[in-house]
Scaffold this motif. Structure first.
Motif, PDB file in Angstrom:
ATOM      1  N   GLY A 129     -40.020  59.626  38.224  1.00  0.00           N
ATOM      2  CA  GLY A 129     -39.988  58.546  39.206  1.00  0.00           C
ATOM      3  C   GLY A 129     -39.055  58.840  40.366  1.00  0.00           C
ATOM      4  N   PRO A 130     -37.770  59.058  40.098  1.00  0.00           N
ATOM      5  CA  PRO A 130     -36.834  59.294  41.202  1.00  0.00           C
ATOM      6  C   PRO A 130     -37.164  60.528  42.050  1.00  0.00           C
ATOM      7  CG  PRO A 130     -35.636  58.714  39.222  1.00  0.00           C
ATOM      8  CD  PRO A 130     -37.080  58.907  38.818  1.00  0.00           C
ATOM      9  N   THR A 134     -38.896  70.392  48.739  1.00  0.00           N
ATOM     10  CA  THR A 134     -40.003  69.508  48.398  1.00  0.00           C
ATOM     11  C   THR A 134     -41.048  69.429  49.501  1.00  0.00           C
ATOM     12  OG1 THR A 134     -38.910  67.548  49.284  1.00  0.00           O
ATOM     13  CG2 THR A 134     -38.490  68.087  46.969  1.00  0.00           C
ATOM     14  N   THR A 135     -40.814  70.079  50.630  1.00  0.00           N
ATOM     15  CA  THR A 135     -41.734  70.027  51.753  1.00  0.00           C
ATOM     16  C   THR A 135     -42.848  71.045  51.584  1.00  0.00           C
ATOM     17  OG1 THR A 135     -39.872  69.407  53.140  1.00  0.00           O
ATOM     18  CG2 THR A 135     -41.851  70.136  54.269  1.00  0.00           C
ATOM     19  N   TYR A 190     -28.350  64.602  43.622  1.00  0.00           N
ATOM     20  CA  TYR A 190     -29.678  64.708  43.002  1.00  0.00           C
ATOM     21  C   TYR A 190     -30.724  65.089  44.051  1.00  0.00           C
ATOM     22  CZ  TYR A 190     -33.929  63.419  40.495  1.00  0.00           C
ATOM     23  OH  TYR A 190     -35.182  63.430  39.910  1.00  0.00           O
ATOM     24  N   ALA A 191     -30.715  64.414  45.173  1.00  0.00           N
ATOM     25  CA  ALA A 191     -31.674  64.728  46.238  1.00  0.00           C
ATOM     26  C   ALA A 191     -31.368  66.086  46.868  1.00  0.00           C
ATOM     27  CB  ALA A 191     -31.659  63.643  47.308  1.00  0.00           C
ATOM     28  N   ASP A 217     -36.302  68.741  38.689  1.00  0.00           N
ATOM     29  CA  ASP A 217     -37.372  67.811  38.359  1.00  0.00           C
ATOM     30  C   ASP A 217     -38.608  68.015  39.232  1.00  0.00           C
ATOM     31  OD1 ASP A 217     -35.775  66.743  36.396  1.00  0.00           O
ATOM     32  OD2 ASP A 217     -35.287  64.909  37.498  1.00  0.00           O
ATOM     33  N   PHE A 218     -38.419  68.432  40.486  1.00  0.00           N
ATOM     34  CA  PHE A 218     -39.568  68.625  41.376  1.00  0.00           C
ATOM     35  C   PHE A 218     -40.531  69.655  40.798  1.00  0.00           C
ATOM     36  CE2 PHE A 218     -41.780  70.366  45.120  1.00  0.00           C
ATOM     37  CZ  PHE A 218     -42.318  69.198  45.627  1.00  0.00           C
ATOM     38  N   ASP A 219     -39.969  70.707  40.187  1.00  0.00           N
ATOM     39  CA  ASP A 219     -40.827  71.750  39.594  1.00  0.00           C
ATOM     40  C   ASP A 219     -41.652  71.221  38.433  1.00  0.00           C
ATOM     41  OD1 ASP A 219     -39.794  73.561  41.426  1.00  0.00           O
ATOM     42  OD2 ASP A 219     -38.174  74.166  40.074  1.00  0.00           O
ATOM     43  N   LEU A 220     -41.176  70.160  37.763  1.00  0.00           N
ATOM     44  CA  LEU A 220     -41.926  69.577  36.654  1.00  0.00           C
ATOM     45  C   LEU A 220     -43.211  68.934  37.121  1.00  0.00           C
ATOM     46  CD1 LEU A 220     -39.009  67.898  34.659  1.00  0.00           C
ATOM     47  CD2 LEU A 220     -40.164  70.062  34.147  1.00  0.00           C
TER      48      LEU A 220
END
Length: 191
Positions: A29-30, A53-54, A177-178, A185-188
Motif C-alpha cells: 500500500g504505502p 519508481t519512475t 522510506y520514500a 518494496d517497489f521491486d516486490l
C-alpha cells in the motif's frame, strides 16, 4: 431506514477497505505513494526527483514554481499518507470487531477514512519561511514544512514537528522510506 449501528458499521467498512487496500495494512500500500512523496521532496528542495519508481525518467520534472496542483483518486491519497507517515496507528485495524461507537478505542484509533478522504478531499503541503526569535532575542530565519489534510494541520510528530511545523531538513530526513524507493518494496510489485 438505517440504525446508528448500521451507519457506524458502514463507516468502519470504509476504514478497513482503505487501511487494508492502500494503507498501512497492505505491505504494498504505502509503496504506491512513494513516487508522489519523492516528487514532493523535489519540489520542496528545488532538486531533481531522486527515486527508482519512475518509468520514464527522460521527462523533465518542473521545479521552482510558486504553486503546484496535483489531482488524484482517494486510494492514492491514502497510499501517500501511509508513505509519509501520516495517520499512523499504533495497532492494526481489527477486521472482526469495530472500535467503540466514537472511534476512540483504547489504542487511540485515528484511522477514519471519511475524515481522511471525504468527497473532494485535499492535502496541502506548505513550504514556509519563518522568522522566529532565538534564545538570545535575535531573529532566526528557518524553512519549515506544514501539511494540512482537509484544512486540519497535521502534527508531523515523525519529524519532531512542533505545532504542525517541521524544519525542512528534518522533514526530508523523516521521509527515508520514500527516499529509499520503499526499502525494496517497489521491486516486490514486479516480482
Amino acid at each position: 431506514m438505517f440504525t446508528e449501528d448500521e451507519f457506524r458499521a458502514f463507516e468502519y467498512h470504509g476504514d478497513l477497505e482503505k487501511y487494508y487496500k492502500t494503507g498501512y495494512g497492505e505491505k504494498l500500500g504505502p509503496i504506491q505513494g512513494v513516487g508522489y512523496v519523492n516528487e514532493l521532496l523535489a519540489r520542496l528542495t528545488g532538486t531533481p526527483v531522486k527515486d527508482h519508481t519512475t518509468h520514464n525518467s527522460s521527462l523533465e520534472f518542473p521545479l521552482d514554481r510558486t504553486v503546484y496542483a496535483d489531482f488524484t483518486h482517494e486510494n492514492l491519497m491514502i497510499a501517500v499518507y501511509a508513505a509519509m507517515g501520516l495517520f499512523n496507528v499504533t495497532e492494526p485495524l481489527d477486521p472482526r470487531h469495530m472500535p467503540s461507537p466514537d472511534h476512540k478505542d483504547p489504542s487511540g484509533q485515528s484511522w477514519i477514512a471519511s475524515r481522511m478522504v471525504p468527497f473532494s478531499s485535499r492535502m496541502v503541503t506548505e513550504r514556509l519561511t519563518c522568522v522566529r526569535p532565538d534564545h538570545s532575542g535575535k531573529e532566526e530565519v528557518g524553512t519549515y514544512v506544514r501539511i494540512l489534510v482537509n484544512d486540519e494541520v497535521q502534527p508531523l510528530e515523525f519529524c519532531g514537528g512542533e505545532e504542525g511545523l517541521c524544519e525542512l531538513e528534518r522533514f526530508v530526513k523523516s521521509q527515508a522510506y520514500a527516499r529509499s524507493s520503499g526499502n525494496g518494496d517497489f521491486d516486490l510489485c514486479y516480482g
